[in-house]
Design an enzyme around this catalytic site. Structure first.
Site, PDB file in Angstrom:
ATOM      1  N   VAL H  47      -3.141 -77.061  39.844  1.00 36.48           N
ATOM      2  CA  VAL H  47      -3.535 -78.291  40.555  1.00 36.48           C
ATOM      3  C   VAL H  47      -4.808 -78.862  39.929  1.00 36.48           C
ATOM      4  CG1 VAL H  47      -4.356 -79.223  42.746  1.00 36.48           C
ATOM      5  CG2 VAL H  47      -2.459 -77.601  42.704  1.00 36.48           C
ATOM      6  N   CYS H  48      -5.666 -77.960  39.514  1.00 41.87           N
ATOM      7  CA  CYS H  48      -6.974 -78.347  38.999  1.00 41.87           C
ATOM      8  C   CYS H  48      -6.892 -79.440  37.937  1.00 41.87           C
ATOM      9  CB  CYS H  48      -7.702 -77.138  38.439  1.00 41.87           C
ATOM     10  SG  CYS H  48      -7.762 -75.757  39.581  1.00 41.87           S
ATOM     11  N   PRO H  49      -6.044 -79.297  36.909  1.00 38.70           N
ATOM     12  CA  PRO H  49      -6.071 -80.337  35.876  1.00 38.70           C
ATOM     13  C   PRO H  49      -5.649 -81.701  36.415  1.00 38.70           C
ATOM     14  CG  PRO H  49      -4.407 -78.663  35.392  1.00 38.70           C
ATOM     15  CD  PRO H  49      -5.172 -78.176  36.543  1.00 38.70           C
ATOM     16  N   GLU H  51      -6.281 -82.864  39.401  1.00 32.73           N
ATOM     17  CA  GLU H  51      -7.436 -83.392  40.121  1.00 32.73           C
ATOM     18  C   GLU H  51      -8.532 -83.809  39.150  1.00 32.73           C
ATOM     19  OE1 GLU H  51      -8.101 -79.952  42.734  1.00 32.73           O
ATOM     20  OE2 GLU H  51      -7.952 -81.393  44.358  1.00 32.73           O
ATOM     21  N   LEU H  52      -8.741 -83.010  38.116  1.00 32.11           N
ATOM     22  CA  LEU H  52      -9.791 -83.331  37.146  1.00 32.11           C
ATOM     23  C   LEU H  52      -9.424 -84.603  36.380  1.00 32.11           C
ATOM     24  CD1 LEU H  52     -10.520 -79.694  35.966  1.00 32.11           C
ATOM     25  CD2 LEU H  52     -12.215 -81.218  36.995  1.00 32.11           C
TER      26      LEU H  52
END
Lengths: 188, 188, 188, 188, 188, 188, 188, 188, 188, 188
Positions: H47-49, H51-52
């Protein structure tokens, strides 16, 4: 923590000595000369007078060596005087007898039998700096030997006066001593 | 709190004894017989071998009295063996020598010189119940006297074996003893 | 916290009493009868023998009233016997004299002069339940009065034996007593 | 820790005294003269008035000896005045009566019966330095004796005024006293 | 932590009540009926008797409502009786007066003036469960009003007996009450 | 520890008062004049508005006596304003209403019902030195009486302004007062 | 320690909800369904009603998703009702409003502004196990957005219902999700 | 205790930022401008990428608003660079990425998942004084929305720049705001 | 307290190993075989890959000796995989690499550089009982030597398998060993 | 907490070194040059002499690199000399041997086997600032390798003398080194 090498703790006690009024003795009075603290359980009892008489007979020798002697029990100075007045053996004592009814000395030297309020049969030799150099305790019923005490004090005085020399086992005044060095390591 | 009358504390140490493989000695091995713990500062040094030799000469007598002897320093049993192998005086020793590099025994008996990691020159006599009855410490450079030690152990054994009797000052085997009673109070 | 009304604390002490071997006395021996604990500073001293003699003269009366008397100082039982053997006044004493060299009794009753190791000049009356009912202390140099002590014990016994009655000031045996009641409130 | 020889603790209390308005008394007011603190349980009760009357009869004598007297109970000064107004015996009292409803004095002298909020039947003699020299407590129902109190105060004053002299048992003014010395040890 | 709604703490106190012998009252005696604890500073003083007389005049009414009244000060029950015997106003009192010389009640209700040892001028109304429902304290010199006390107790009894009803400000017996409900929220 | 005689503790609270913007009131604003803190459980409820209305009707009288009034509940000043905007009874209030949603005042005066987060029905009268002189609490459902409050404040002001005078029970302005003196002790 | 993933703590609060009598809500009532706790500072203020109205408009949607909503401030339930009665925006609210005058909920969720006694503008989403899954706080003066809240709750419900799936940034219902696996590591 | 309104705690972390050598960032570097701390669990995950990347697309807008952005995970700056070198999405990031392998930042902001050593999916908006104004956390698997973040920061900046104005729910730049006043109380 | 001879502490960590899905390794998985824990500061850095490559070349030999190898840094298993995917040297590694972002292993073995959150360059050899037998740490910038590690493990295995034998300095497989005995004391 | 990077703790020990009288070595003597502390269990034992001989053969090389070597066991300096006098291998030693019978050094470096009073087989390399840079411990029975020790010290000296350079695995003097930079991240 060790007893040997420790300095005597502060105390004040009232002394009886033949031919004098009662007087106080404190740790600062003791320092400056060699001293023997000779503890025993109680006035008016049994082994004690034989030991005190044995020591009384060496008192002149010890005084000649510069050593003061203090008899100590948990009785009062009043009691010491009354005993001295009434016992043949005790009346020979010329050294001061300290009243330790406060248990200060017995506690300071670690020889109070706490469940009885009486001192052990214990001897301590203190050097002129107030440092304990020799000690001995025997159980109830076993008398000490004042001559052996004199031998050990002579050795301790010899070592203090002759730095670099040590006295071997059962050394008597005049016998040979040893001078420790690297070369002697592992060679005796 | 007093030393005399206290029971020896638990310990285990490895011993070197001539003619045996290394073996462990603990407080429970000691109980049942009389024992002498003979502390000294260090292997390969100076006064110690004269004292150990002096004691070695009394070992047969002491064994005859039912007394075991333990030499103790903060060296290892390896070091004790090496010393025994290479020193004339030490090679005479027949009694066990305990390695106290853990300082357990020196601390148990209160004779560790903490700033040096070495033991005092101290002797303790322990009865068959493991109770300390006699002790003695001399300062560095003052040798002990094994014969006087034998005299005191004989007195302690006499008192233990003859309830109601006590040994007066400088008592030697065979001399008179005393029987304390109400009537003797204040009469000696 | 209050002394009056408190129960005596546990103790064991060795007693000297004329015509008996030394024996132990404990708090449980004391209970069951009325008792007087009569503290004084030291054997072989000055005011003490006059007070002890004064009390010795009332001992028969007190025994007749069911009251036991215990002399107490921080001397040993050996010392008590030696004093009894050698003093005219003290040799009159028939009651037990307790050796308190452990300071247990002096501390239990709160009368130890801590800086001296000697007891106050203090009297305590204990009832058959071990409860302190009357106490008195005088400073050094002020002698007590055994007859006034007898008067007070008689009053205390009267009150115990006659519930609902109280003894007014300076009451003597046979004098009138008072019976408190609501109607007497504010009327005396 | 001992009561005898201790200095009275700080307090302030309101006093009722015949012929004066209420006024405060504190420990600093007490010092400088001899004083008696005479505790009793409660106003309007039974033994107390007989004791207070007995003491009132000695008040002139005591004043002549330089001794002030303070009656103390845990009642208020209002209550003391009301009792004085209405009781024949109490109306004879000329000395101050302190209200101790705060329990300060009763606690300071250790005579509060904590479960009741009332004081013991206790007497304390305080010297001009504020130091307690004599004390006495009797249980509920046993009246004190003011004459014996006067005797003891006289002895205490004699000892204070004649250093080196002590008063033997049941000493009365004018009787012989003793001068302790080394030679008297064990001789009385 | 709050006073209102807390249960009274355990106590035992001795009471004086006209026509009875002294008797003990404890917290368990109080429960089961409504009670008023009416504290005042001291017997024999000034505002107190007017307040006690004012309350004495409502005692019959209060007894009719099932309410017991206890007068309380730090004086003893002896003092209460003496005051009742000698004061016109106080002699009208029929309710019990508790001796609180132990300060238990004054402390329990938090009304001890600690620096004086006297109680505040405080009133507490306790319901039959021992729960405090109403309290009031006025400073020194301001007398209370027994009629207002009766009004408040009536309201408290009404509320207890009529769940769901509350009494508005200055409600008098027989006036209208309110029944809270969701619909009344924000509507009064 | 006692409430009466204690000084109010520090606080700051936001006030709503008709005709003003919100403003802060702190303990230092209160000192200098007499003040009433009038606690009640909650805005928009039932007994509270009748009590607040009753007090509102006495506000002019109290202001004339130099007394400020503060209504206090654990609601916010926003809520106080909203209630004042929408309730007939509350809209009559001219005095400030403090928002105590932080519970500071309720805790300071010891009237927070901790399990509910609401204040007791409690009144405190504070003198110009910030010292609490009078207090009153009634249980849930029992309304207070503003006229009785006025009576007690008048008495407290009279006592403050006339040292040496006290107001007897149910005293009304203009009635007789008392002057305590030694002679009055036990005479009322 | 972390908020997300922790279980809500025990509480009980009284709720106002249109068309019902007041009722209690506790943590156990909350579990079993999704819930939103929507904190705001105070009734009758400014941003709060716009946020509450915004949320009220999403209430039907949320109920359709199985989500209950609780409005919470430190006002009482009485105040909530009064506000609902008098405000156009607030009267649209159909969900329960909890009275938190005890500060329990505000403390439990860590959003009490301690110096003000008011709650933060904070939202918490709690899953049917009582575990907090989403939270948001904005400073004073910044309004929240109910639609974004609905978006996040939908994502959280999707993740709970579809193990092994996650919702990327700004995911809307119906958009693609991701299935994490070893092969995806470092590949997105 | 509350997060909103608290100042960020001290930290130092090494940052990777495209086109620069590694450099350190501390709390004092952050102050003076608005800042976003954007925490995510781990480099190279799922998910992080997204959101980033979503945030990277808003970075120019945020820079235009004077807002710096910091990406934070418990990976090192070495790992951040390696990820940036190898991932399409991450290579779009122009803002600094902080290495928090010491967990200082994650602990400071209270978002460390302690059992995993990874940070929550949490966003904090910090004003130029270093004070946290807005925060948000979503559970694992629920992506954030950078546009909503921009909306809230704009509102917070508006409120800071326009004292006396507040932004209602779902406010967008250019919409109407509110000015709180006494008259508005209870009127919205 | 000593490291050598201590048992490894409990841990669980997620491992990356070529050709497998991520899996957990715990202390109980380690026991039963010999193991090497090979710590290094960080993925994607400088000395580490040369050391890991050096060790990778010995991995087959070590596996043949029954020894498992674990690479450990404070990076995650995600990061380990990403590094393995992108680095030539690291892609040679066949042994598991543990993610220690929780710092559990680094703390357990005492090799966390606390001010950096990175591990030392440390090697630990653990026997099948989980007991640490050999350890080595070099400072930053000094690479280890995998062949010397193999030599030492062989010696440790020899000693374990041949009780009574020891390996002298720089022993290589097949060289002579020693059998300690009393006779060898002091003879080597 | 970590050993590597920590400064050696204060100590004083007596050293034996061939051709010199006994002398003291302290931590301050050590600083200023590189040093190796080479611990071993006991004089007169088995693996130790082979390791000490192996190290003795490297002593000239190490001295040429500016490195002093200290042999350390818990034996005394007397024992070290006696061993040196009687063992072929040990007599080759030219470096100082420290007597650690106080256990100070063994404790300082964390290598005392507490249950045995003997040191581990441990090596520490200390730089001229007194900081530990390299360490190694092997279990009982596994001999070390002095050549590998020399290799690691050369690398540590290279790194200290060439800032910005690091030595890869199994680096030998003259081989290539690495210069870490941003561009190398993830590229080795």
């Amino acid at each position: 923590m060790g007893i040997i090498g420790s300095t005597i703790k502060p105390f004040t006690a009232t002394a009886f000595q033949e031919g004098k009024d009662f007087f106080d003795v404190s740790d600062s009075d003791v320092k400056g000369d060699w001293a023997v603290f000779f503890f025993y359980p109680a006035d008016f009892t049994f082994v004690c007078p034989t030991e005190l008489e044995d020591l009384a007979e060496q008192y002149e020798t010890l005084k000649g060596m510069g050593v003061e002697v203090y008899g100590v029990s948990t009785d009062t100075h009043f009691s010491h005087k009354a005993w001295h007045d009434t016992s043949d053996k005790i009346s020979k004592i010329k050294f001061p007898m300290l009243g330790d009814q406060l248990h200060t000395l017995s506690n300071n030297f670690g020889v109070l039998r706490e469940e009885m309020g009486l001192a052990d049969r214990a001897t301590f030799v203190v050097d002129p700096d107030g440092v304990i150099q020799i000690m001995e305790i025997t159980c109830e019923g076993v008398g000490r030997n004042a001559k052996e005490l004199v031998r050990k004090i002579k050795a301790a005085q010899y070592v203090r006066n002759n730095p670099g020399q040590v006295c071997p086992a059962k050394w008597e005044e005049g016998s040979e001593t040893l001078a420790p060095s690297l070369d002697l390591v592992g060679k005796i």
